[in-house]
Design an enzyme around this catalytic site. Structure first.
Site, mmCIF file in Angstrom:
data_model
loop_
_atom_site.group_PDB
_atom_site.id
_atom_site.type_symbol
_atom_site.label_atom_id
_atom_site.label_comp_id
_atom_site.label_asym_id
_atom_site.label_seq_id
_atom_site.Cartn_x
_atom_site.Cartn_y
_atom_site.Cartn_z
ATOM 1 N N ASP A 78 -7.634 14.762 -43.224
ATOM 2 C CA ASP A 78 -6.254 15.258 -43.324
ATOM 3 C C ASP A 78 -5.392 14.541 -42.287
ATOM 4 O O ASP A 78 -5.754 14.462 -41.113
ATOM 5 C CB ASP A 78 -6.222 16.772 -43.080
ATOM 6 C CG ASP A 78 -4.833 17.353 -43.291
ATOM 7 O OD1 ASP A 78 -4.583 17.933 -44.363
ATOM 8 O OD2 ASP A 78 -3.997 17.239 -42.388
ATOM 9 N N ASP A 83 -1.597 14.259 -48.329
ATOM 10 C CA ASP A 83 -2.144 13.742 -47.066
ATOM 11 C C ASP A 83 -3.582 14.167 -46.812
ATOM 12 O O ASP A 83 -4.039 14.200 -45.676
ATOM 13 C CB ASP A 83 -1.251 14.169 -45.889
ATOM 14 C CG ASP A 83 -1.539 15.578 -45.413
ATOM 15 O OD1 ASP A 83 -1.892 16.433 -46.243
ATOM 16 O OD2 ASP A 83 -1.414 15.804 -44.196
ATOM 17 N N GLU A 84 -4.313 14.486 -47.892
ATOM 18 C CA GLU A 84 -5.608 15.129 -47.681
ATOM 19 C C GLU A 84 -6.582 14.778 -48.801
ATOM 20 O O GLU A 84 -6.211 14.783 -49.958
ATOM 21 C CB GLU A 84 -5.299 16.630 -47.693
ATOM 22 C CG GLU A 84 -6.326 17.542 -47.215
ATOM 23 C CD GLU A 84 -5.725 18.965 -47.151
ATOM 24 O OE1 GLU A 84 -4.529 19.135 -46.853
ATOM 25 O OE2 GLU A 84 -6.480 19.878 -47.458
HETATM 26 N N1 DCP Z 1 4.749 19.904 -46.209
HETATM 27 C C1 DCP Z 1 5.952 20.419 -46.667
HETATM 28 N N2 DCP Z 1 6.206 21.772 -46.584
HETATM 29 C C2 DCP Z 1 5.273 22.615 -46.059
HETATM 30 C C3 DCP Z 1 4.042 22.111 -45.602
HETATM 31 C C4 DCP Z 1 3.815 20.732 -45.694
HETATM 32 O O1 DCP Z 1 6.797 19.659 -47.140
HETATM 33 N N3 DCP Z 1 5.542 23.933 -45.966
HETATM 34 C C5 DCP Z 1 4.528 18.439 -46.277
HETATM 35 C C6 DCP Z 1 4.894 17.804 -44.957
HETATM 36 C C7 DCP Z 1 3.580 17.516 -44.298
HETATM 37 C C8 DCP Z 1 2.658 17.296 -45.480
HETATM 38 O O2 DCP Z 1 3.158 18.138 -46.526
HETATM 39 O O3 DCP Z 1 3.644 16.388 -43.436
HETATM 40 C C9 DCP Z 1 1.220 17.643 -45.191
HETATM 41 O O4 DCP Z 1 1.125 19.005 -44.857
HETATM 42 P P1 DCP Z 1 0.096 19.548 -43.805
HETATM 43 O O5 DCP Z 1 -0.014 21.014 -44.019
HETATM 44 O O6 DCP Z 1 -1.154 18.752 -43.849
HETATM 45 O O7 DCP Z 1 0.823 19.372 -42.377
HETATM 46 P P2 DCP Z 1 1.078 18.104 -41.481
HETATM 47 O O8 DCP Z 1 0.337 16.906 -41.962
HETATM 48 O O9 DCP Z 1 2.541 17.908 -41.333
HETATM 49 O O10 DCP Z 1 0.543 18.571 -40.069
HETATM 50 P P3 DCP Z 1 -0.961 18.775 -39.568
HETATM 51 O O11 DCP Z 1 -1.135 17.784 -38.455
HETATM 52 O O12 DCP Z 1 -1.012 20.176 -39.079
HETATM 53 O O13 DCP Z 1 -1.869 18.517 -40.726
HETATM 54 CA CA CA Z 2 -1.839 17.085 -42.493
HETATM 55 CA CA CA Z 3 -2.718 18.587 -45.590
#
Ligand code: DCP
Ligand code: CA
Ligand code: CA
Length: 356
Positions: free
Chosen positions: A8, A106-107
């Site tokens: 991720d 992203d996963e």
């Molecule tokens: N995303 C979004 N709205 C949300 C959650 C996520 O648009 N409520 C988008 C933005 C993030 C991407 O999806 O960058 C991936 O979500 P993740 O939950 O994996 O979160 P992040 O990658 O941003 O952070 P982390 O480092 O906690 O994985």
């Molecule tokens: Ca992420």
């Molecule tokens: Ca994710």
């Protein structure tokens, strides 16, 4: 023994922005809706770890984030750019996997059972993926390793940011037990409240529940949750489905230019398409409307949603707005088609309302 990795990306949208704006790296950065000086609507998509120190989070109203940190750097969502980078990330992970399944932008899961003879080898692969992504793309990620998807996913949560964590089968129950139930894979806000009312605060408590009782109160989902709480998850890493798009068409009995009739037809077609999408367990991102006029001229218009969806109303309203935005030709219409593409399996474990 199965060995599964979950990769991720860390603070993904903002990490992508840092790549093309190196100056912002050490500042609080938020990607999301326009804050408009504090009166903007919409939410935070994500923010970097600097911004998280102030309590800013994904999903929070952008106005609230602005109140917390006015001088943060606010950037708009550039989904197409993130999707292009995502594709490159996925290509790297695929290279290390016997079986590969992308779960979101992203996963992804990688089943490495055939190439790893034990935890040490799986850990080596996890580290190699992390450094490949860093070297080739300049992006940070975290990797969880376990004997099933659930454990891999939850190990990754704990590895964040920029870490790798292995949870062995014999340690899985203990690893889960003290965590609050909201951290269990598949538990969203509503389920958390339900479980809390039923008296379960930690995953360990849920693991000791009576499974019959859970099934009675929560339906089939209760049985899944009971298994998850006990660290059990039999689901396979499923290669992503090769269906590329799903569409339906409808020909009018008599050609028409009546907007109300056209909108009604688009709604009906959208309903059929979204039923088909749901049946396959997909979510879609791109909506295409096809219009064929009486003179057989054909127009096609597409729009990419900012997120994946399987909602009939959202599909219909997007297709109708595509029609309205591009009805410049005018004239009577013979046939309409609605198609969705950029499909992805949403995975049996997360209900669609919780899919981001
Ligand atoms: N995303 C979004 N709205 C949300 C959650 C996520 O648009 N409520 C988008 C933005 C993030 C991407 O999806 O960058 C991936 O979500 P993740 O939950 O994996 O979160 P992040 O990658 O941003 O952070 P982390 O480092 O906690 O994985
Ligand atoms: Ca992420
Ligand atoms: Ca994710």
């Amino acid at each position: 023994m199965r060995l599964i990795l979950l990769v991720d990306m860390d603070y993904f949208f903002v990490a992508c922005e840092e790549l093309r704006r190196p100056g912002i790296k050490d500042k609080p950065v938020i990607v999301g809706a326009d804050p408009k000086g504090g009166v903007g609507r919409g939410v935070v998509s994500t923010c970097n770890y600097v911004a998280r120190k102030y309590g800013i989070r994904s999903g929070m109203p952008i106005s609230a984030a602005y109140r917390i940190k006015k001088d943060a750097i606010f950037l708009p969502v550039d989904y197409d750019y993130y999707e292009r980078i995502s594709q490159k990330v996925m290509d790297v992970v695929k290279g290390f996997a016997d079986k590969f399944e992308q779960v979101s932008i992203d996963e992804a899961f990688a089943d490495v059972s055939a190439r790893a003879d034990g935890y040490d080898k799986a850990l080596d692969i996890a580290k190699a993926i992390k450094s490949s992504i860093h070297e080739r793309l300049g992006l940070p990620c975290s990797v969880g390793v376990g004997t099933n998807k659930l454990i891999a996913k939850m190990a990754c949560e704990e590895a964040k940011p920029a870490g790798v964590k292995v949870v062995r089968e014999e340690d899985a129950k203990e690893f889960l037990s003290k965590k609050p139930i909201r951290e269990l894979y598949g538990v969203g806000k509503k389920m958390e409240e339900k479980l809390e009312v039923m008296g379960y605060a930690t995953i360990g408590e849920l693991a000791k529940a009576n499974p019959m009782h859970l099934a009675e109160k929560l339906g089939v989902y209760g049985t899944d949750l009971y298994n998850y709480a006990n660290g059990k998850d039999d689901s396979e890493v499923e290669e992503n489905y090769e269906i590329k798009s799903i569409g339906r068409e409808r020909t009018f009995e008599t050609d028409t230019d009546d907007r109300a009739e056209i909108a009604k037809a688009i709604r009906a077609i959208s309903k059929d398409v979204s039923d088909e999408v749901a049946k396959g367990g997909f979510v879609f991102k791109v909506v295409t409307l096809k219009v064929r006029y009486s003179d057989f001229e054909e127009h096609m218009r597409s729009r990419s949603l900012s997120h994946r969806s399987n909602d009939a109303d959202e599909l219909a309203s997007t297709a109708i707005s595509l029609f309205d935005a591009h009805a410049e030709k005018g004239g009577r219409i013979r046939k309409l088609g609605v198609r969705v593409s950029n499909l992805m399996k949403y995975g049996g474990q997360k209900r669609i309302s919780e899919y981001a």
